[in-house]
Motif scaffolding. Sequence first.
Motif, mmCIF file in Angstrom:
data_model
loop_
_atom_site.group_PDB
_atom_site.id
_atom_site.type_symbol
_atom_site.label_atom_id
_atom_site.label_comp_id
_atom_site.label_asym_id
_atom_site.label_seq_id
_atom_site.Cartn_x
_atom_site.Cartn_y
_atom_site.Cartn_z
ATOM 1 N N ARG A 129 18.448 80.759 47.992
ATOM 2 C CA ARG A 129 18.618 79.299 47.966
ATOM 3 C C ARG A 129 20.080 78.935 47.653
ATOM 4 N NH1 ARG A 129 14.481 77.729 50.697
ATOM 5 N NH2 ARG A 129 12.735 76.713 49.686
ATOM 6 N N ALA A 130 20.658 79.650 46.691
ATOM 7 C CA ALA A 130 22.050 79.368 46.317
ATOM 8 C C ALA A 130 22.969 79.619 47.512
ATOM 9 C CB ALA A 130 22.457 80.232 45.127
ATOM 10 N N GLU A 131 22.721 80.684 48.222
ATOM 11 C CA GLU A 131 23.556 81.020 49.372
ATOM 12 C C GLU A 131 23.433 79.956 50.472
ATOM 13 O OE1 GLU A 131 22.994 85.080 50.478
ATOM 14 O OE2 GLU A 131 24.150 84.780 52.313
ATOM 15 N N ARG A 132 22.215 79.420 50.625
ATOM 16 C CA ARG A 132 21.983 78.393 51.648
ATOM 17 C C ARG A 132 22.739 77.105 51.317
ATOM 18 N NH1 ARG A 132 22.137 75.640 55.112
ATOM 19 N NH2 ARG A 132 20.594 74.454 56.293
ATOM 20 N N VAL A 133 22.751 76.732 50.031
ATOM 21 C CA VAL A 133 23.248 75.402 49.657
ATOM 22 C C VAL A 133 24.703 75.451 49.176
ATOM 23 C CG1 VAL A 133 22.785 73.392 48.192
ATOM 24 C CG2 VAL A 133 20.891 74.778 49.009
ATOM 25 N N LEU A 134 25.055 76.494 48.441
ATOM 26 C CA LEU A 134 26.402 76.611 47.865
ATOM 27 C C LEU A 134 26.952 77.992 48.225
ATOM 28 C CD1 LEU A 134 25.393 75.078 44.418
ATOM 29 C CD2 LEU A 134 27.010 74.024 46.004
ATOM 30 N N PRO A 135 27.345 78.187 49.486
ATOM 31 C CA PRO A 135 27.647 79.539 49.968
ATOM 32 C C PRO A 135 28.880 80.171 49.334
ATOM 33 C CG PRO A 135 28.133 77.891 51.649
ATOM 34 C CD PRO A 135 27.464 77.168 50.542
#
Length: 479
Positions: free
Chosen positions: A289-295
């Motif tokens: 999720r973190a990678e999707r939103v705050l790459p």
Amino acid sequence: MQAFDVVVIGGGLLGCFAARNLCRWKLDTALLEAREDVCTGVSRANTAIVYPGFDHKPGTLKAEMCVRANAGFETLCRELDVPFHRCGSLMVSFGEKADAVLKKKYENGHSMGVPGLRLLSGEEALRMEPALAAGVTSALYAPTTGTVNPWELGIAACESAAANGAKLCLNTRALAISRTAEGYRIETGREDFICRAVINCSGLYADRVQELLFPSPVHIAPDAADYLILDKAAENKPVHIIQYEPEDGGKGFNAVPTVEGSLLLGPSERDNETDFAVRADGLSFVRARAERVLPGLDPEDTIRSFAAVRPNPQREDGSSIGSFVIENPGPGFWSLIGIKTPGLTCADELGRYVAEKAAAFLHADANEAFDGHRSGIPKAGRMCWERRNAAIQANPDYGEVICCCEDVTKAEVLEAIRRGAVTLDGVKRRTGTGMGRCQGSRCQEKLLALLAQELGVSEAEVTKDGAGSEILGGGRNEN
Ligand SMILES: Cc1cc2nc3c(=O)[nH]c(=O)nc-3n(C[C@H](O)[C@H](O)[C@H](O)COP(=O)(O)OP(=O)(O)OC[C@H]3O[C@@H](n4cnc5c(N)ncnc54)[C@H](O)[C@@H]3O)c2cc1C
């Protein structure tokens, strides 16, 4: 046997605020906590967001309390000397379906008078928060969203309650409750408590505590959640709280720049799991999720993971309950059952609500002597150099740094122990020791020695977080 007007069962955020608010009346109040310290349950593991209220059904108690609580949070935190960061939030979407959800939430919040809400285009969102992934299609900006350290707030409320006369009884678990002519008798296995009213705030166990005397039509079906914490020094951290509304309607995600300066990521959702242990699949979900939103975040900056447990309230038929459940199964007996988000935001509101009910039931007079102000432990790391120098002159222990990562001194640790910390985590919750990059590997030994010395026990007896978490496993002092 001890006699009180009101006994509060459970020393989490809700119990601490119930006890504090009861002190606004002339009522002898006791707060019973099963563990060795307050705020060791749900209140120590959550997302730490002070919600603005746009997510709740207008006209419900939850919505009303949330909007009111949010508006009063600065005042509350100033009174209790607890840092509060009103950083605002961006709820972000990456497609038409989620855009529509955000629009609905905007309209919902607008109808409830949530201040300052704005719907932003993807470009506007990226200008405000360049760390967001390209491709963001819209954002709901809520400037009143904030964050607070949940346990710092709960401990402050507890100290305030105690300073106003409430009696804190630790290591005291309510095991049986019965009726008496005047009210209730609570057996704890140590001593009995008699009282005229009971407020049950026992978190994950609130249904079971009610069932010690009354049936509970609401049951708690717990599930677990995982979180990650990124170091203060991590690059590309957002400055607002970021909330992700997925296009497929699945589990959302939050990134919270904490008052300490770290970044909290999560939660995951794991059905039917009931302990506070992290799971690899849950952590992978949070990372994805973190990678999707705050790459731009680097997973290498992770300094800690932890798990939380949600006290999901359910009816007898297994259907879930979205509203706050406040049961009144008998005269002068109230239970807060399955209070999850936004229970941190509304802790003072909920405490005030049940305290007012108890005061009305007992025809109590207002306590004119109530003083809501409480002073926190003066933190060296938050002092300017002049103030810090003066603190060292007055108390040389302010000159001895114990936790280098978080800049915590011996004076703060000793004060934390004086105020009730009996474990490493108890000191951490009061001072911030062990919350930095090294996660306590450099200060743990000194903390063990200080705790043992101040509590008059051996280092082998000192625990991380209560019985069963002894650090030295009994070996070191025998040598
Ligand atoms: C995953 C998660 C994320 C959340 N995020 C947010 C958020 O971002 N913002 C927000 O506003 N809210 C949030 N919440 C909700 C919030 O954390 C809780 O509502 C709040 O902490 C209140 O907890 P509590 O006092 O009910 O329970 P607890 O903190 O668990 O306290 C209950 C206490 O009762 C004690 N106890 C139990 N049985 C007995 C007994 N028989 N006798 C004596 N003591 C007993 C326990 O030891 C415990 O200390 C979140 C909750 C969860 C689970």
